[in-house]
Design a protein around this motif. Structure first.
Motif, PDB file in Angstrom:
ATOM      1  N   UNK A  73      49.868  53.122  86.034  1.00  0.00           N
ATOM      2  CA  UNK A  73      50.394  53.283  87.392  1.00  0.00           C
ATOM      3  C   UNK A  73      51.299  54.503  87.484  1.00  0.00           C
ATOM      4  N   UNK A  74      52.047  54.754  86.424  1.00  0.00           N
ATOM      5  CA  UNK A  74      52.962  55.893  86.431  1.00  0.00           C
ATOM      6  C   UNK A  74      52.201  57.210  86.312  1.00  0.00           C
ATOM      7  N   UNK A  75      51.235  57.284  85.394  1.00  0.00           N
ATOM      8  CA  UNK A  75      50.492  58.527  85.204  1.00  0.00           C
ATOM      9  C   UNK A  75      49.621  58.866  86.404  1.00  0.00           C
ATOM     10  N   UNK A  76      49.130  57.848  87.092  1.00  0.00           N
ATOM     11  CA  UNK A  76      48.328  58.096  88.290  1.00  0.00           C
ATOM     12  C   UNK A  76      49.179  58.006  89.556  1.00  0.00           C
ATOM     13  N   UNK A  94      49.743  44.111  77.958  1.00  0.00           N
ATOM     14  CA  UNK A  94      48.922  44.353  79.153  1.00  0.00           C
ATOM     15  C   UNK A  94      49.780  44.894  80.284  1.00  0.00           C
ATOM     16  N   UNK A  95      50.946  44.277  80.492  1.00  0.00           N
ATOM     17  CA  UNK A  95      51.853  44.763  81.535  1.00  0.00           C
ATOM     18  C   UNK A  95      52.333  46.171  81.262  1.00  0.00           C
ATOM     19  N   UNK A  96      52.584  46.457  79.984  1.00  0.00           N
ATOM     20  CA  UNK A  96      53.035  47.804  79.620  1.00  0.00           C
ATOM     21  C   UNK A  96      51.953  48.837  79.933  1.00  0.00           C
ATOM     22  N   UNK A  97      50.733  48.519  79.600  1.00  0.00           N
ATOM     23  CA  UNK A  97      49.639  49.467  79.852  1.00  0.00           C
ATOM     24  C   UNK A  97      49.389  49.644  81.349  1.00  0.00           C
ATOM     25  N   UNK A 121      42.931  50.593  79.219  1.00  0.00           N
ATOM     26  CA  UNK A 121      42.945  49.316  79.934  1.00  0.00           C
ATOM     27  C   UNK A 121      41.824  49.354  80.959  1.00  0.00           C
ATOM     28  N   UNK A 122      40.781  48.571  80.724  1.00  0.00           N
ATOM     29  CA  UNK A 122      39.617  48.594  81.605  1.00  0.00           C
ATOM     30  C   UNK A 122      39.326  47.252  82.222  1.00  0.00           C
ATOM     31  N   UNK A 123      40.362  46.474  82.515  1.00  0.00           N
ATOM     32  CA  UNK A 123      40.170  45.167  83.126  1.00  0.00           C
ATOM     33  C   UNK A 123      41.409  44.780  83.910  1.00  0.00           C
ATOM     34  N   UNK A 124      41.204  44.061  84.979  1.00  0.00           N
ATOM     35  CA  UNK A 124      42.320  43.537  85.770  1.00  0.00           C
ATOM     36  C   UNK A 124      42.660  42.100  85.380  1.00  0.00           C
ATOM     37  N   UNK A 125      41.834  41.483  84.544  1.00  0.00           N
ATOM     38  CA  UNK A 125      42.029  40.071  84.195  1.00  0.00           C
ATOM     39  C   UNK A 125      42.111  39.908  82.683  1.00  0.00           C
ATOM     40  N   UNK A 126      42.795  40.837  82.019  1.00  0.00           N
ATOM     41  CA  UNK A 126      42.806  40.833  80.564  1.00  0.00           C
ATOM     42  C   UNK A 126      43.416  39.589  79.950  1.00  0.00           C
ATOM     43  N   UNK A 127      44.533  39.118  80.495  1.00  0.00           N
ATOM     44  CA  UNK A 127      45.206  37.971  79.906  1.00  0.00           C
ATOM     45  C   UNK A 127      44.345  36.729  80.018  1.00  0.00           C
ATOM     46  N   UNK A 183      54.881  58.268  74.822  1.00  0.00           N
ATOM     47  CA  UNK A 183      55.178  57.518  73.599  1.00  0.00           C
ATOM     48  C   UNK A 183      54.227  56.327  73.446  1.00  0.00           C
ATOM     49  N   UNK A 184      53.951  55.621  74.546  1.00  0.00           N
ATOM     50  CA  UNK A 184      53.033  54.479  74.495  1.00  0.00           C
ATOM     51  C   UNK A 184      51.623  54.927  74.131  1.00  0.00           C
ATOM     52  N   UNK A 185      51.197  56.043  74.678  1.00  0.00           N
ATOM     53  CA  UNK A 185      49.847  56.529  74.390  1.00  0.00           C
ATOM     54  C   UNK A 185      49.730  57.003  72.944  1.00  0.00           C
ATOM     55  N   UNK A 186      50.766  57.686  72.456  1.00  0.00           N
ATOM     56  CA  UNK A 186      50.705  58.195  71.086  1.00  0.00           C
ATOM     57  C   UNK A 186      50.781  57.072  70.053  1.00  0.00           C
ATOM     58  N   UNK A 187      51.272  55.904  70.461  1.00  0.00           N
ATOM     59  CA  UNK A 187      51.333  54.770  69.544  1.00  0.00           C
ATOM     60  C   UNK A 187      49.943  54.327  69.104  1.00  0.00           C
TER      61      UNK A 187
END
Length: 678
Positions: A604-607, A596-599, A580-586, A618-622
């Motif tokens: 936010x969780x990993x950092x 987008x919200x999931x990513x 995810x490399x944008x704050x205005x993806x939608x 699980x989301x990343x491996x998808x």
């Protein structure tokens, strides 16, 4: 054909051949003709063989990116590798051009106006300005949308077509990518995407002015009128609008801040030594519009305008002289508009078809208008181009229309923004166009009347159509070009009246205030923009450069990276896709809001506190691709070190690189049942 012309063709071919041995910058200039000149000049010798040399060059320069992109698209779809396609296209077109040059007639049809060259100074001057700005401040090469476009170019270079969104790995691009095929082909020959996009802007600046001059000559048969149209095109937008700034003080009467406090706050919004000055040069409460800005940002927008004017030229040439090759030009250019820019395609082309329908309906009542047969043939050519290009754009735009994107704004809307924007940004152009517009119908001038109907229809369209993130501001430029063509004959008489009324000195001051202050402040702001000295887009620190080099050279081409804060640097510096490399993806890219919200939550969780590591993994491996997490020195608590979540779980993330505070972790492949990791 003169022997000197043959020598020029041979010299351009030789220059492109040795381009790889030239230093950066000069290399891209030498390579550009391979795809930006050769195919178009071959076509111009077929479609504009009776035009004089300079006008034929304008046609060739206008067509070449479109033809190169089309040829590249076809070859890539057939399985030809991009480097091979990028060689086949220029070699075959150069040989064809050389043959066409040797067999073309030595004479050409006379111009509809005396062959003066004042317009050429305007064209070269504008192109020169667009060229010199990136040399004075490298930030101009990479600012705004240019970064995303370069990322999409690298995705095509590395992975072919259709591309994925480089800032949203795993999602097909909903953005028009034909422009990027052209740039990617140049990059595969050895060029830099930013420099190549800047060169296309320079060429586009020259061609826009040339086409405006050519169209005005066709309309009025008067060189003075054509020069006036060129001047208004370049200087008429927002002429004097900066003088309306005091209207901003209306904001001091109500709101969170009022009175002197709000006045001071508004003063602080003016940044004369920054590119943000362009927001202060439009009228208060109007949508921002700047011609210089649109030719310094690397997008397909200004090239789409080139195609619109080329189509208009072909239309007027057919209606006026009945040249059949002009219909081919119209169909080809219309198709190109749909391939290169959706906003322009879904505005300029439907309005043109409606204008032609109006001509058919009015033809029985106003017999002096172009004949119905020619109008019907022209409408058929526009329709043919639309049918050819619409499936491509429609397939992409379906992603924007999907309910899943959250883009549900009503396209029909009456508001104050666009009427006010058109009125304030085009006030002088519209005022000067009033007399020539009346003259077109009073004196029964067919071609000026056609352009007048098109201009009026385009204005009405712009008043009622609303686009996401106020993209309808782009309509202002299309209205500008049309009304500048109509206003051209009035420019010199108006200047003469000003001199008689106010004298030369005062007239010069008035013209400077209206037409020169805005462009001068824009140029100053762009040259002085401090991001050119501080932005990591232009000057990554040495350790960061090592990380990007490692990413390019040591990671898999299909790898996906996470970078905190939705940074988009890796997709260009590292040439890898981002999770995810944008704050205005939608809003800007039509990414699905749920995903987008999931990513955003995963990042936010990993950092952050790592509350749901199992869900994150699980989301990343998808994605079913290698996944890396970049931790910069500033990403830890108070900038103290690596992200604790990733660093504390080596069973999930293996450390792959450590350089001067930068750490890269690779998501491990699954090794049996997963544990919670909470």
């Amino acid at each position: 054909m003169r022997p000197g012309y043959t020598g020029l063709v041979l010299a351009l071919g030789a220059f492109a051949l040795i381009a790889r041995f030239l230093p950066p910058g000069l290399r891209e200039v030498a390579l550009y003709p391979a795809l930006g000149v050769f195919p178009g000049m071959l076509a111009a010798h077929v479609l504009a063989r009776r035009e004089n040399g300079l006008r034929r060059w304008v046609t060739g320069l206008a067509l070449s990116p479109l033809l190169s992109a089309l040829a590249g698209w076809i070859l890539l779809a057939l399985g030809v590798a991009l480097p091979v396609a990028a060689v086949v296209i220029p070699v075959t077109s150069w040989v064809g051009w050389l043959v066409a040059v040797r067999g073309s007639p030595a004479t050409s049809e006379p111009d509809p106006a005396p062959a003066r060259r004042a317009w050429l100074l305007w064209a070269l001057g504008f192109a020169g300005l667009v060229a010199i700005l990136p040399l004075l401040n490298r930030w101009i090469l990479v600012h705004s949308d240019a970064w995303f476009h370069a990322g999409l170019v690298w995705d095509i270079v590395l992975h072919g077509i259709p591309p994925e969104s480089p800032n949203f790995a795993g999602s097909p691009s909903n953005y028009m990518w034909m422009y990027h095929v052209f740039v990617a082909a140049l990059v595969s020959l050895g060029g830099d995407p930013f420099v190549n996009m800047a060169i296309l802007n320079v060429v586009g600046a020259f061609v826009i002015v040339s086409l405006v001059h050519r169209l005005a000559c066709r309309l009025w048969g008067d060189e003075r009128a054509a020069t006036g149209a060129v001047a208004l095109t370049l200087l008429g937008l927002n002429a004097g609008a900066w003088l309306l700034w005091p209207l901003t003080m209306v904001k001091t009467l109500s709101g969170s801040y009022t009175g002197a406090q709000e006045f001071v706050r508004q003063l602080h919004t003016i940044h004369p030594l920054s590119q943000r000055i362009i927001h202060s040069l439009s009228a208060p409460f109007a949508l921002m519009s700047s011609l210089i800005d649109k030719f310094t940002v690397a997008t397909a927008l200004n090239y789409a305008w080139v195609l619109v004017l080329l189509v208009l030229w072909g239309a007027l040439d057919w209606l006026g002289r009945g040249r059949r090759t002009s219909l081919v030009l119209v169909a080809l250019g219309t198709c190109g508009i749909f391939l290169f820019h959706g906003v322009v395609a879904f505005s300029a082309v439907p309005v043109m078809l409606l204008t032609l329908l109006a001509l058919l309906l009015l033809g029985g009542r106003w017999s002096w208008l172009p004949g119905r047969g020619r109008v019907a043939a022209l409408a058929a050519a526009v329709a043919a181009g639309t049918i050819s290009g619409l499936p491509y754009l429609w397939g992409l735009s379906r992603g924007w229309a999907s309910r899943g994107t959250g883009l549900r704004e009503n396209p029909l809307r009456l508001g104050f923004e666009m009427p006010w924007t058109i009125l304030t940004s085009l006030a002088i152009v519209l005022w000067l166009a009033r007399r020539p517009l009346r003259r077109a119908f009073r004196e029964r001038l067919p071609l000026p009347a056609v352009v007048a109907l098109y201009a009026i229809a385009m204005t009405l369209f712009a008043l009622v159509i609303h686009l996401p993130v106020y993209n309808e501001s782009k309509f202002v430029f299309q209205i500008l070009f049309l009304f500048a063509l109509l206003a051209g004959p009035e420019v010199h008489p108006w200047l003469e009246r000003l001199v008689v009324r106010h004298g030369r000195a005062r007239t010069t001051a008035i013209l400077a205030l209206l037409f020169l202050v805005g462009p001068a402040l824009t140029v100053l702001g762009y040259v002085a923009e401090p991001a050119g000295r501080t932005s990591s887009r232009t000057k990554p620190d040495p350790a960061e450069q090592v990380v990007y080099a490692w990413i390019r050279e040591q990671t898999e081409p299909d790898a996906v990276f996470l970078d905190a804060g939705q940074r988009d640097l890796i997709m260009v510096h590292g040439r890898r896709r981002l999770y995810l490399g944008t704050r205005t993806g939608v809003e800007q890219f039509a990414f699905p809001p749920l995903e987008t919200g999931r990513r955003m939550a995963v990042m936010a969780d990993l950092y952050g506190e790592c509350r749901d590591l199992a869900g994150d993994v699980e989301s990343l491996r998808a994605l079913r691709r290698p996944v890396y997490v970049l931790c910069r020195p500033e990403d830890g608590p108070a900038g103290s070190g690596p992200v604790p979540c990733v660093a504390r779980h080596p069973e999930r993330f293996a450390e792959a690189l450590r350089v001067s505070g930068y750490r890269v972790y690779r998501l491990r492949e699954p090794q049996g049942p997963e544990t919670s990791g909470r």
